[in-house]
Design a protein around this motif. Structure first.
Motif, PDB file in Angstrom:
ATOM      1  N   ALA A 103       0.703  -1.088  -0.097  1.00 49.64           N
ATOM      2  CA  ALA A 103      -0.066   0.047   0.102  1.00 49.64           C
ATOM      3  C   ALA A 103       0.823   1.068   0.041  1.00 49.64           C
ATOM      4  CB  ALA A 103      -1.077  -0.113   1.284  1.00 49.64           C
ATOM      5  N   LEU A 104       0.512   2.015  -0.912  1.00 48.58           N
ATOM      6  CA  LEU A 104       1.311   3.086  -0.886  1.00 48.58           C
ATOM      7  C   LEU A 104       0.464   4.563  -0.123  1.00 48.58           C
ATOM      8  CD1 LEU A 104       2.673   3.418  -4.432  1.00 48.58           C
ATOM      9  CD2 LEU A 104       3.811   2.697  -2.440  1.00 48.58           C
ATOM     10  N   ARG A 105       1.370   5.553   0.379  1.00 49.90           N
ATOM     11  CA  ARG A 105       0.593   6.418   1.044  1.00 49.90           C
ATOM     12  C   ARG A 105       0.623   7.831   0.260  1.00 49.90           C
ATOM     13  NH1 ARG A 105       2.608   7.983   6.832  1.00 49.90           N
ATOM     14  NH2 ARG A 105       4.498   8.700   5.747  1.00 49.90           N
ATOM     15  N   PHE A 106      -0.474   8.326  -0.310  1.00 48.00           N
ATOM     16  CA  PHE A 106      -0.581   9.474  -1.156  1.00 48.00           C
ATOM     17  C   PHE A 106      -0.309  10.878  -0.177  1.00 48.00           C
ATOM     18  CE2 PHE A 106      -1.228   5.989  -3.950  1.00 48.00           C
ATOM     19  CZ  PHE A 106      -0.423   6.446  -5.494  1.00 48.00           C
ATOM     20  N   PRO A 126      -0.989  -1.818  -7.418  1.00 49.34           N
ATOM     21  CA  PRO A 126      -1.978  -2.539  -7.196  1.00 49.34           C
ATOM     22  C   PRO A 126      -3.375  -2.205  -7.597  1.00 49.34           C
ATOM     23  CG  PRO A 126      -1.441  -1.281  -5.307  1.00 49.34           C
ATOM     24  CD  PRO A 126      -0.373  -1.137  -6.211  1.00 49.34           C
ATOM     25  N   PHE A 127      -3.602  -2.430  -8.912  1.00 50.10           N
ATOM     26  CA  PHE A 127      -4.683  -1.816  -9.706  1.00 50.10           C
ATOM     27  C   PHE A 127      -5.960  -2.617  -9.328  1.00 50.10           C
ATOM     28  CE2 PHE A 127      -1.237  -0.623 -12.732  1.00 50.10           C
ATOM     29  CZ  PHE A 127      -1.639   0.572 -12.772  1.00 50.10           C
ATOM     30  N   ASP A 128      -5.879  -3.397  -8.429  1.00 49.40           N
ATOM     31  CA  ASP A 128      -7.397  -4.336  -7.804  1.00 49.40           C
ATOM     32  C   ASP A 128      -7.621  -3.512  -6.583  1.00 49.40           C
ATOM     33  OD1 ASP A 128      -4.883  -5.346  -6.675  1.00 49.40           O
ATOM     34  OD2 ASP A 128      -5.455  -7.235  -7.242  1.00 49.40           O
ATOM     35  N   GLU A 131      -9.180   2.249  -3.681  1.00 47.82           N
ATOM     36  CA  GLU A 131      -8.796   3.220  -2.892  1.00 47.82           C
ATOM     37  C   GLU A 131      -7.369   3.693  -3.401  1.00 47.82           C
ATOM     38  OE1 GLU A 131      -7.938   4.829   1.553  1.00 47.82           O
ATOM     39  OE2 GLU A 131      -8.941   2.891   1.307  1.00 47.82           O
ATOM     40  N   GLN A 132      -6.430   2.995  -3.709  1.00 42.77           N
ATOM     41  CA  GLN A 132      -5.173   3.406  -4.100  1.00 42.77           C
ATOM     42  C   GLN A 132      -5.108   3.989  -5.442  1.00 42.77           C
ATOM     43  OE1 GLN A 132      -1.199   1.413  -2.879  1.00 42.77           O
ATOM     44  NE2 GLN A 132      -2.666  -0.144  -2.053  1.00 42.77           N
ATOM     45  N   VAL A 133      -5.945   3.311  -6.206  1.00 39.11           N
ATOM     46  CA  VAL A 133      -6.278   3.717  -7.766  1.00 39.11           C
ATOM     47  C   VAL A 133      -6.668   5.239  -7.641  1.00 39.11           C
ATOM     48  CG1 VAL A 133      -7.309   3.365  -9.941  1.00 39.11           C
ATOM     49  CG2 VAL A 133      -6.287   1.299  -8.571  1.00 39.11           C
ATOM     50  N   ALA A 134      -7.718   5.429  -6.915  1.00 43.67           N
ATOM     51  CA  ALA A 134      -8.393   6.706  -6.854  1.00 43.67           C
ATOM     52  C   ALA A 134      -7.293   7.685  -6.626  1.00 43.67           C
ATOM     53  CB  ALA A 134      -9.612   6.442  -5.976  1.00 43.67           C
TER      54      ALA A 134
END
Length: 313
Positions: A103-106, A126-128, A131-134
């Protein structure tokens, strides 16, 4: 010197074969970031790194190769991938808990690193994870002018195969360039590389105003069959380049190819004709050929095998 931010994974690659076990700092995004730095670009890597011994190795490695790290914390430690080739044949891959729960923190630092870049490369993301994709999409303005995407799916890291494929296609539709491989097509779609390329191009055409925005460029890699670039009406192919010495490890070939093509775009802009794309692909195939003649995924230029006299931007 292009400013390029790479977003994705960083991990420890553990290779097991009949000779024993060896470890390398790796991860697709990290490999691309280091490769771009070696080619002369100003590079930042956004990746999850644990506060542990493995994380310290990754930080030191990036520092040695001149890559700035914007790290997301990892409560589960640093990611690790085990490539087991001890039984011969195709390697078996296993990923630890940290890699599976990446998980990346934006945060402000991550968004700033993306905002200031001339090009943003996303690899092994992780395109699945909706939340991260958004968060990723919200952080990248003008994606059609500066986003380069490589899905790089890994079976052991997928949470939802169908969701990954659908979201990857949707994000790629708005990119400047997307890279896809034959193994990606088989894993995500159970289909051929040509089918995947056609899907990506169709999704992009459906989302774009052709009179206003140039078409998506698709870089399709097929192992020993080389690489093919699809861009509008152009189809440019480059085969594998023969260099002295045996092929030692193909693990970094795709990342080296993407690094070389991205470097070309950063230095000269997106090619617009067959001749320019041929130069970019031929250079990328030469870099990939040099890279696979060494163990590990560190990008190598032809100087490393003494095959050519010069290698330019």
């Amino acid at each position: 010197m292009a400013r390029i931010t790479v977003v994705g994974d960083a991990l420890i690659d553990e290779l097991r074969d009949p000779r024993g076990s060896r470890e390398f700092v790796g991860g697709a995004a990290l490999n691309v970031a280091v490769g771009l730095s070696l080619l002369g670009d100003n590079v930042t890597l956004v990746a999850m790194v644990g506060d542990d011994e493995a994380g310290a190795r990754i930080r030191a490695y990036l520092h040695d190769y001149g890559v700035r790290l914007v790290a997301s914390p990892s409560p589960h430690g640093t990611s690790r991938a085990i490539s087991d080739r001890s039984a011969g044949g195709e390697p078996r891959y296993e990923f630890n808990d940290a890699a599976r729960r990446r998980a990346l923190r934006f945060d402000a630092a991550t968004r700033a690193a993306i905002a200031e870049a001339d090009l943003v490369v996303v690899s092994c993301f992780p395109f699945d994870d909706a939340e991260q994709v958004a968060s990723l999409v919200a952080a990248i303005d003008r994606p059609e002018h500066r986003l380069i995407v490589d899905g790089n799916p890994r079976a052991g890291m997928l949470r939802d195969r169908a969701a990954f494929a659908a979201v990857f296609e949707a994000v790629a539709a708005h990119a400047l360039l997307v890279k896809v491989g034959d193994e990606d097509a088989d894993l995500l779609l159970g289909a051929s590389l040509d089918v995947f390329v056609d899907r990506l191009r169709a999704a992009s055409a459906g989302d774009r105003d052709a009179s206003r925005v140039r078409p998506l460029a698709v870089l399709a890699t097929a192992g020993r069959d080389g690489a093919t670039l699809h861009h509008g009406d152009l189809r440019v192919h480059a085969g594998i380049v023969a260099l002295p010495g045996p092929i030692v490890d193909t693990m970094g070939a795709g990342d080296a190819t993407l690094s070389a093509v991205t470097h070309h775009i950063g230095a000269r802009g997106l090619p617009g004709d067959e001749a320019s794309w041929s130069v970019a692909l031929d250079t990328a195939m030469t870099v990939a050929a040099a890279t696979v003649r060494h163990e590990g995924a560190l990008l190598r230029t032809p100087h490393a095998v003494g095959s050519v006299d010069s290698f330019g931007s």
